[in-house]
Scaffold this active site. Sequence first.
Site, PDB file in Angstrom:
ATOM      1  N   ASP A  20       2.127  12.858 -11.196  1.00  0.00           N
ATOM      2  CA  ASP A  20       1.490  11.615 -11.634  1.00  0.00           C
ATOM      3  C   ASP A  20       2.424  10.449 -11.325  1.00  0.00           C
ATOM      4  O   ASP A  20       3.529  10.367 -11.864  1.00  0.00           O
ATOM      5  CB  ASP A  20       1.194  11.690 -13.129  1.00  0.00           C
ATOM      6  N   CYS A  62     -10.096   0.126  -2.175  1.00  0.00           N
ATOM      7  CA  CYS A  62     -11.304   0.006  -1.345  1.00  0.00           C
ATOM      8  C   CYS A  62     -12.487  -0.350  -2.243  1.00  0.00           C
ATOM      9  O   CYS A  62     -13.547   0.261  -2.182  1.00  0.00           O
ATOM     10  CB  CYS A  62     -11.563   1.285  -0.555  1.00  0.00           C
ATOM     11  N   ASP A  99       0.716  12.313  -5.082  1.00  0.00           N
ATOM     12  CA  ASP A  99      -0.671  12.387  -5.516  1.00  0.00           C
ATOM     13  C   ASP A  99      -0.771  13.384  -6.664  1.00  0.00           C
ATOM     14  O   ASP A  99      -0.059  14.399  -6.679  1.00  0.00           O
ATOM     15  CB  ASP A  99      -1.593  12.820  -4.372  1.00  0.00           C
ATOM     16  N   ASP A 126      -2.162   2.552  -3.172  1.00  0.00           N
ATOM     17  CA  ASP A 126      -3.593   2.550  -2.882  1.00  0.00           C
ATOM     18  C   ASP A 126      -4.251   3.176  -4.099  1.00  0.00           C
ATOM     19  O   ASP A 126      -4.459   4.393  -4.163  1.00  0.00           O
ATOM     20  CB  ASP A 126      -3.871   3.348  -1.611  1.00  0.00           C
ATOM     21  N   GLY A 175      -4.139   8.941   5.356  1.00  0.00           N
ATOM     22  CA  GLY A 175      -4.151   8.072   6.526  1.00  0.00           C
ATOM     23  C   GLY A 175      -3.006   7.082   6.522  1.00  0.00           C
ATOM     24  O   GLY A 175      -2.353   6.841   7.544  1.00  0.00           O
ATOM     25  N   LYS A 176      -2.744   6.493   5.350  1.00  0.00           N
ATOM     26  CA  LYS A 176      -1.653   5.515   5.248  1.00  0.00           C
ATOM     27  C   LYS A 176      -0.297   6.211   5.300  1.00  0.00           C
ATOM     28  O   LYS A 176       0.671   5.659   5.832  1.00  0.00           O
ATOM     29  CB  LYS A 176      -1.819   4.695   3.970  1.00  0.00           C
TER      30      LYS A 176
END
Length: 431
Positions: A292, A361, A266, A308, A250-251
Site C-alpha cells: 500500500d 484519468c 501497487d 497515478d 504503461g508509465k
Amino acid sequence: MTDTTLAARGVALDLLRDVLRKSVPFDDAFDAHPELAALQPRDRGFVRLLVATVLRRLGQIDELIQGCLAKPGLPKAAIHDMLRLGTAQLIFLNTPAHAAVDTAVELAAARNAAPYKGLINAVLRRVGREGPAMAARQDAGRLNTPDWLWLTWRSAYGTARTRGIVEAHLHEAPLDITVKSDPAGWAERLEATLLPTGSLRRAAGGSVVELPGFEEGEWWVQDLAASLPAKLFGDLAGKRVFDLCAAPGGKTAQLAAQGARVTAIDRSAKRLERVTENLKRLRLDAELLATDAATWEPEEPADAVLLDAPCSATGAIRRHPDILRVKTSEDIAKLARAQSRLLARAVDLVRPGGTLIYCTCSIQPDEGEAQIARLLQRDGRVERWAITPDELGGLSEPINEAGEVRSLPGMLADLGGIDGFFIARLRRRPD
C-alpha cells in the site's frame, strides 16, 4: 442460426447482466466468462463489440424499445436485455434485420423464455422498421449520459464543453501506441499517424499482438493522454523514481525507458504480474513491490514521484463505456478521500527539490483540480510547477489557467480526440 452464433449471443447476454445488475467492470466480466475461450476470435470480438455498443448507447436503446412496445412499461430484466442486444444490432451494428430478430428469438428459447418469443419478435421487427427514423431524432449524447454525470460536467465545464464530451463518448477511441525509440520510423512501419507528443495513432480494431514490433518489445499500447505524465519530469537518467499505483504499467515502462531507477508500487500482487509480463516483453527493468503506497516506508525519498491515483476513470469512457453504468456519485466521494491520503503521502516520499506529478484519468474536478487546490492550502512544502505547451508538442488546448493538464473528450478533434485526464506537476521546496 449456428450453435456458435447462439453461444456468442448467450455470452453477451451474461456479460450485460453482470455489468448492469452486478456492477462488474466489463473487462473483468469478459475475462472471467467460462465460455469465452471456446469461441473463435471473430466471435469473441463480436461479443465485445456488441456489449460495448449496448453500454455506450443504452439510453438511446431503451428509449427505442419503450417506443416500440405495445404497452407502457419494460419487460423483466432478462427479456429487456435480449431486446437491447437485438436493438443494438439493428440500429447501430448494421446487422441484417432477419438475423438480429431470429437470433434474439432463438436466444429466448434457449434461455427458458419461450413465452416471450412473440413479444421479442414483435418489438424487434418494429424497431427494424421504425427505429432508424426514431434514432435520427434522438439527442444521443444526452440520452446516453446519466443525469449525475451530465450535471457535474455542465457545472464544471459549461454546456458546450459538456456537449463535446458526451458526443465523443459515442465513438470508439483509436489505438494509441508509445514506442521506446524512433517514433517516426515506427509510424511508417505500423501505418500510424505520428502525433505531436510522439505517440502513434492507428484506427481501432485488429489484433494488436500481430502488429510489427509487438513481440520484439518495441512499443506498448497507451492513450495519448496517459502518455503525458511520465514525459513531464525532464531528464530522469539515473534518477530514483517511485511510480505509485503503477499497474498496468504503461508509465512504469516509460520511466524505465528514460533511464530512471524505478520502484513500481501497487496494492495488487495480481495486477503487478501484468506489469512484470509487460516489462519482460519490453526488455525493461524496474523494482516491483506489492504494498500500500499510503503506508509504504522506503529507505530514502525519491528524486521524483509519479502518483497515478485510483479514480473513477470517467475520462476513459470512450474506451470503457461500462463506466457510465457502474460508477456513482458516491464512488467519487470515496475515491477522492483515498486520493487525498495518497497525495499527502506522495509529498513525504519525494526529496526536497524533487518533483511530484499527480494524475488521474478522471474528468471529475473532485479527483483533479480540487485535490491540488486543497494540497497547496494545507502543505507549504510543495509548489505548483506549471506545464507549458512546448512540453506537450505544442498542444495548448488541454492546459488550464493554473498550468495543469485538463484534457477532455472532445478536445483535439482534428487529431482524433483524447481521453479525459488531469495532470498537475509539483516541486517540493528545498528545506
